[in-house]
Design a protein around this motif. Structure first.
Motif, PDB file in Angstrom:
ATOM      1  N   UNK A  82       0.846  -1.179   0.000  1.00 15.83           N
ATOM      2  CA  UNK A  82       0.000   0.000   0.000  1.00 15.83           C
ATOM      3  C   UNK A  82       0.887   1.236   0.000  1.00 15.83           C
ATOM      4  N   UNK A  83       0.288   2.342  -0.376  1.00  6.16           N
ATOM      5  CA  UNK A  83       1.020   3.603  -0.450  1.00  6.16           C
ATOM      6  C   UNK A  83       0.926   4.312   0.894  1.00  6.16           C
ATOM      7  N   UNK A  84       2.056   4.826   1.361  1.00  9.93           N
ATOM      8  CA  UNK A  84       2.069   5.615   2.589  1.00  9.93           C
ATOM      9  C   UNK A  84       1.828   7.067   2.227  1.00  9.93           C
ATOM     10  N   UNK A  85       1.249   7.811   3.130  1.00  9.92           N
ATOM     11  CA  UNK A  85       0.920   9.203   2.863  1.00  9.92           C
ATOM     12  C   UNK A  85       2.122  10.115   3.011  1.00  9.92           C
ATOM     13  N   UNK A  86       1.863  11.384   2.832  1.00 13.18           N
ATOM     14  CA  UNK A  86       2.915  12.370   2.969  1.00 13.18           C
ATOM     15  C   UNK A  86       3.209  13.053   1.656  1.00 13.18           C
ATOM     16  N   UNK A  87       4.138  14.017   1.691  1.00 11.72           N
ATOM     17  CA  UNK A  87       4.446  14.747   0.454  1.00 11.72           C
ATOM     18  C   UNK A  87       5.173  13.889  -0.585  1.00 11.72           C
ATOM     19  N   UNK A  88       5.889  12.844  -0.134  1.00 14.90           N
ATOM     20  CA  UNK A  88       6.595  11.951  -1.045  1.00 14.90           C
ATOM     21  C   UNK A  88       6.131  10.520  -0.771  1.00 14.90           C
ATOM     22  N   UNK A  89       4.982  10.116  -1.331  1.00 20.65           N
ATOM     23  CA  UNK A  89       4.449   8.785  -1.014  1.00 20.65           C
ATOM     24  C   UNK A  89       5.362   7.669  -1.516  1.00 20.65           C
ATOM     25  N   UNK A  90       5.442   6.617  -0.725  1.00 26.37           N
ATOM     26  CA  UNK A  90       6.243   5.447  -1.073  1.00 26.37           C
ATOM     27  C   UNK A  90       5.387   4.204  -0.908  1.00 26.37           C
ATOM     28  N   UNK A  91       5.766   3.163  -1.623  1.00 25.82           N
ATOM     29  CA  UNK A  91       5.067   1.890  -1.524  1.00 25.82           C
ATOM     30  C   UNK A  91       5.644   1.106  -0.359  1.00 25.82           C
ATOM     31  N   UNK A  92       4.778   0.667   0.535  1.00 30.77           N
ATOM     32  CA  UNK A  92       5.204  -0.186   1.641  1.00 30.77           C
ATOM     33  C   UNK A  92       4.767  -1.612   1.321  1.00 30.77           C
ATOM     34  N   UNK A  93       5.734  -2.534   1.307  1.00 25.21           N
ATOM     35  CA  UNK A  93       5.446  -3.913   0.921  1.00 25.21           C
ATOM     36  C   UNK A  93       4.752  -4.659   2.051  1.00 25.21           C
ATOM     37  N   UNK A  94       3.821  -5.514   1.673  1.00 25.74           N
ATOM     38  CA  UNK A  94       3.095  -6.336   2.634  1.00 25.74           C
ATOM     39  C   UNK A  94       3.956  -7.536   3.030  1.00 25.74           C
ATOM     40  N   UNK A  95       3.801  -7.991   4.240  1.00 26.56           N
ATOM     41  CA  UNK A  95       4.571  -9.124   4.733  1.00 26.56           C
ATOM     42  C   UNK A  95       4.159 -10.465   4.159  1.00 26.56           C
ATOM     43  N   UNK A  96       3.029 -10.524   3.442  1.00 27.59           N
ATOM     44  CA  UNK A  96       2.591 -11.814   2.891  1.00 27.59           C
ATOM     45  C   UNK A  96       3.542 -12.309   1.810  1.00 27.59           C
ATOM     46  N   UNK A  97       4.359 -11.418   1.240  1.00 31.14           N
ATOM     47  CA  UNK A  97       5.325 -11.866   0.239  1.00 31.14           C
ATOM     48  C   UNK A  97       6.712 -11.294   0.487  1.00 31.14           C
ATOM     49  N   UNK A  98       6.820 -10.115   1.089  1.00 30.88           N
ATOM     50  CA  UNK A  98       8.135  -9.470   1.197  1.00 30.88           C
ATOM     51  C   UNK A  98       9.038 -10.116   2.239  1.00 30.88           C
ATOM     52  N   UNK A  99       8.474 -10.836   3.194  1.00 32.88           N
ATOM     53  CA  UNK A  99       9.286 -11.465   4.235  1.00 32.88           C
ATOM     54  C   UNK A  99       9.717 -12.878   3.855  1.00 32.88           C
ATOM     55  N   UNK A 100       9.356 -13.319   2.661  1.00 32.44           N
ATOM     56  CA  UNK A 100       9.760 -14.644   2.188  1.00 32.44           C
ATOM     57  C   UNK A 100      10.973 -14.502   1.280  1.00 32.44           C
ATOM     58  N   UNK A 101      11.856 -15.469   1.355  1.00 32.08           N
ATOM     59  CA  UNK A 101      13.091 -15.425   0.570  1.00 32.08           C
ATOM     60  C   UNK A 101      12.851 -15.784  -0.886  1.00 32.08           C
TER      61      UNK A 101
END
Length: 88
Positions: free
Chosen positions: A51-70
């Motif tokens: 999901x996208x984080x708010x603020x003046x420079x939005x960034x994509x934050x990865x979900x743990x359902x896939x990003x924490x897997x090798x």
């Protein structure tokens, strides 16, 4: 004919296992590469992968359902070295 049928059955079984385990397969003669994929049933990202984080420079934050897997890589053949200079 039996060998071809066995290969097709093995490929179909492997594809089903990879899809059920939420993996994406890339294979060539140099490597086999398995990367995790976001789960569509994830209550946090609902399959979007983050999901996208708010603020003046939005960034994509990865979900743990896939990003924490090798990622899994199996090297098969060596990649030939790229020459530094042309051979002429």
């Amino acid at each position: 004919m039996r060998a071809r049928t066995a290969v097709l059955v093995a490929a179909a079984a492997a594809a089903a296992v990879l899809k059920a385990g939420h993996w994406e397969l890339y294979a060539d003669r140099h490597r086999i590469h398995l990367t995790p994929v976001a789960r569509r049933s994830c209550p946090d990202c609902r399959g979007a992968g983050g999901w996208w984080t708010g603020g003046p420079f939005p960034e994509m934050e990865a979900c743990g359902c896939w990003s924490e897997r090798r990622e899994l890589r199996i090297r098969l053949l060596r990649v030939p070295a790229w020459p530094d200079e042309p051979p002429f």
